[in-house]
Scaffold this motif. Sequence first.
Motif, PDB file in Angstrom:
ATOM      1  N   TYR A  48      52.155  29.648  52.995  1.00 43.88           N
ATOM      2  CA  TYR A  48      51.323  30.848  53.039  1.00 43.88           C
ATOM      3  C   TYR A  48      49.858  30.464  53.221  1.00 43.88           C
ATOM      4  CZ  TYR A  48      55.475  33.230  51.375  1.00 43.88           C
ATOM      5  OH  TYR A  48      56.754  33.712  51.253  1.00 43.88           O
ATOM      6  N   ASP A  49      49.196  31.148  54.143  1.00 40.23           N
ATOM      7  CA  ASP A  49      47.769  30.951  54.324  1.00 40.23           C
ATOM      8  C   ASP A  49      46.993  31.615  53.192  1.00 40.23           C
ATOM      9  OD1 ASP A  49      47.645  29.706  57.139  1.00 40.23           O
ATOM     10  OD2 ASP A  49      48.895  31.466  57.444  1.00 40.23           O
ATOM     11  N   ILE A  50      47.437  32.799  52.788  1.00 37.77           N
ATOM     12  CA  ILE A  50      46.751  33.578  51.765  1.00 37.77           C
ATOM     13  C   ILE A  50      47.778  34.130  50.781  1.00 37.77           C
ATOM     14  CG2 ILE A  50      45.224  35.548  51.320  1.00 37.77           C
ATOM     15  CD1 ILE A  50      44.422  35.358  54.323  1.00 37.77           C
ATOM     16  N   ILE A  51      47.466  34.072  49.489  1.00 39.01           N
ATOM     17  CA  ILE A  51      48.327  34.646  48.461  1.00 39.01           C
ATOM     18  C   ILE A  51      47.500  35.616  47.626  1.00 39.01           C
ATOM     19  CG2 ILE A  51      49.726  34.193  46.407  1.00 39.01           C
ATOM     20  CD1 ILE A  51      50.421  31.468  47.601  1.00 39.01           C
ATOM     21  N   LEU A  52      47.883  36.889  47.671  1.00 40.38           N
ATOM     22  CA  LEU A  52      47.265  37.911  46.841  1.00 40.38           C
ATOM     23  C   LEU A  52      47.990  37.909  45.502  1.00 40.38           C
ATOM     24  CD1 LEU A  52      47.115  40.611  49.623  1.00 40.38           C
ATOM     25  CD2 LEU A  52      45.131  39.519  48.616  1.00 40.38           C
ATOM     26  N   MET A  53      47.287  37.545  44.428  1.00 36.66           N
ATOM     27  CA  MET A  53      47.931  37.306  43.138  1.00 36.66           C
ATOM     28  C   MET A  53      47.378  38.225  42.054  1.00 36.66           C
ATOM     29  SD  MET A  53      49.994  35.609  41.178  1.00 36.66           S
ATOM     30  CE  MET A  53      50.491  34.159  42.129  1.00 36.66           C
ATOM     31  N   ALA A  54      48.237  39.076  41.511  1.00 39.02           N
ATOM     32  CA  ALA A  54      47.857  39.865  40.342  1.00 39.02           C
ATOM     33  C   ALA A  54      47.694  38.926  39.154  1.00 39.02           C
ATOM     34  CB  ALA A  54      48.915  40.917  40.044  1.00 39.02           C
ATOM     35  N   ILE A  55      46.697  39.183  38.315  1.00 40.80           N
ATOM     36  CA  ILE A  55      46.446  38.294  37.183  1.00 40.80           C
ATOM     37  C   ILE A  55      47.313  38.655  35.982  1.00 40.80           C
ATOM     38  CG2 ILE A  55      44.714  37.578  35.489  1.00 40.80           C
ATOM     39  CD1 ILE A  55      42.604  37.772  37.640  1.00 40.80           C
ATOM     40  N   SER A  56      47.376  39.929  35.665  1.00 42.87           N
ATOM     41  CA  SER A  56      48.088  40.354  34.457  1.00 42.87           C
ATOM     42  C   SER A  56      49.563  40.638  34.743  1.00 42.87           C
ATOM     43  CB  SER A  56      47.430  41.620  33.890  1.00 42.87           C
ATOM     44  OG  SER A  56      48.121  42.072  32.746  1.00 42.87           O
ATOM     45  N   LYS A  78      45.044  29.818  50.198  1.00 38.68           N
ATOM     46  CA  LYS A  78      43.913  30.537  49.619  1.00 38.68           C
ATOM     47  C   LYS A  78      44.420  31.626  48.665  1.00 38.68           C
ATOM     48  CE  LYS A  78      40.443  29.715  53.155  1.00 38.68           C
ATOM     49  NZ  LYS A  78      39.474  29.143  52.231  1.00 38.68           N
ATOM     50  N   ILE A  79      43.786  31.724  47.498  1.00 40.73           N
ATOM     51  CA  ILE A  79      44.173  32.698  46.487  1.00 40.73           C
ATOM     52  C   ILE A  79      43.153  33.829  46.432  1.00 40.73           C
ATOM     53  CG2 ILE A  79      44.617  33.090  44.030  1.00 40.73           C
ATOM     54  CD1 ILE A  79      46.729  31.329  45.307  1.00 40.73           C
ATOM     55  N   ILE A  80      43.646  35.062  46.474  1.00 42.26           N
ATOM     56  CA  ILE A  80      42.808  36.241  46.226  1.00 42.26           C
ATOM     57  C   ILE A  80      43.412  36.951  45.016  1.00 42.26           C
ATOM     58  CG2 ILE A  80      41.984  38.456  47.111  1.00 42.26           C
ATOM     59  CD1 ILE A  80      42.176  37.327  49.925  1.00 42.26           C
ATOM     60  N   TYR A  81      42.678  36.986  43.918  1.00 40.43           N
ATOM     61  CA  TYR A  81      43.172  37.618  42.697  1.00 40.43           C
ATOM     62  C   TYR A  81      43.029  39.134  42.780  1.00 40.43           C
ATOM     63  CZ  TYR A  81      43.405  33.121  40.227  1.00 40.43           C
ATOM     64  OH  TYR A  81      43.729  31.857  39.823  1.00 40.43           O
ATOM     65  N   MET A  82      43.916  39.829  42.038  1.00 45.63           N
ATOM     66  CA  MET A  82      43.848  41.287  41.916  1.00 45.63           C
ATOM     67  C   MET A  82      43.936  41.650  40.436  1.00 45.63           C
ATOM     68  SD  MET A  82      46.366  42.610  45.004  1.00 45.63           S
ATOM     69  CE  MET A  82      47.843  41.864  44.270  1.00 45.63           C
ATOM     70  N   SER A  83      43.001  42.491  39.967  1.00 50.49           N
ATOM     71  CA  SER A  83      43.041  42.929  38.571  1.00 50.49           C
ATOM     72  C   SER A  83      42.112  44.116  38.374  1.00 50.49           C
ATOM     73  CB  SER A  83      42.627  41.801  37.633  1.00 50.49           C
ATOM     74  OG  SER A  83      42.603  42.253  36.285  1.00 50.49           O
ATOM     75  N   GLN A  84      42.430  44.954  37.409  1.00 57.13           N
ATOM     76  CA  GLN A  84      41.544  46.056  37.053  1.00 57.13           C
ATOM     77  C   GLN A  84      40.593  45.662  35.927  1.00 57.13           C
ATOM     78  OE1 GLN A  84      45.299  48.248  35.432  1.00 57.13           O
ATOM     79  NE2 GLN A  84      43.532  49.333  34.562  1.00 57.13           N
ATOM     80  N   TYR A  85      40.808  44.464  35.367  1.00 55.60           N
ATOM     81  CA  TYR A  85      39.984  44.005  34.254  1.00 55.60           C
ATOM     82  C   TYR A  85      39.013  42.937  34.750  1.00 55.60           C
ATOM     83  CZ  TYR A  85      43.865  46.205  31.810  1.00 55.60           C
ATOM     84  OH  TYR A  85      44.822  47.087  31.387  1.00 55.60           O
TER      85      TYR A  85
END
Length: 254
Positions: A48-56, A78-85
């Motif tokens: 994977y070139d990019i991984i969208l990763m939820a944190i929680s 490459k990691i792109i994090y996703m979180s509401q916090y």
Amino acid sequence: MRVAVCDKDPQVLEQVAGWVRDMEFVSRCDTFSLLSKIVRAVELGGDYDIILMAISWGEEHDGIDAARRIGQLDARAKIIYMSQYTEKYVQEIFLSPVNLSGFLVKPVDRVILERNLQKAMLTSQKPRDRRLEIKYKNAVISVLYEDIIYLESMGHTIVIHTEGRDYQSYDRLERVLAALPEHFLHCHKSYVVNMNYIRTMDKKKLILVNGKEIPISRARVNESRQRYKLYTEELLLSLKNRKVKENNGGAGTK
């Protein structure tokens, strides 16, 4: 670009993956609702070139821990994090040794998502169109050509040998060979070797940099020797030209 979206929330997973798949520069988008599955996919060669990763994921920082593990397996992903916090994790994400490319605040904004992916694409160091796709354990995975040392045919099975691990696939060597670049040498009916890993060659065998000996069939001796000779000459010429450019550049700055 190949993208993975990882989130335990099925609605977020469906929405974000749908947006990603609509982007012209994305060739593939896989979804994962379990951390163990995305880590396992990367272990098996999921490139994977990019991984969208939820944190929680129900336990503190476990998305960050998974990203750290992925970084150990594939430092170029490459990691792109996703979180509401945002405030909760802002310090933690920068302390984690991953190839961090961005942070998306939930609910994810489609425009910001696309900007993050475009940025990651433009700065990606992953080689494109340099992968061999094979079927491995009921999944399709890709292996970088540069990581392949040699391929071995064993009946109806092909074994792809890399420095890190071996992959087995039910296929024909001739079909796989057609997908490989020119620096792969078909020296024997059962072996194809990446010439980048050859240490020496004689009339009967190749000796690879890891000490492995690969036989050369009588029918392929002349062709193998000619191709390897041409390969080494082109390599030396390339190195010579590079050295000349470096010297000319150095002389111009004095």
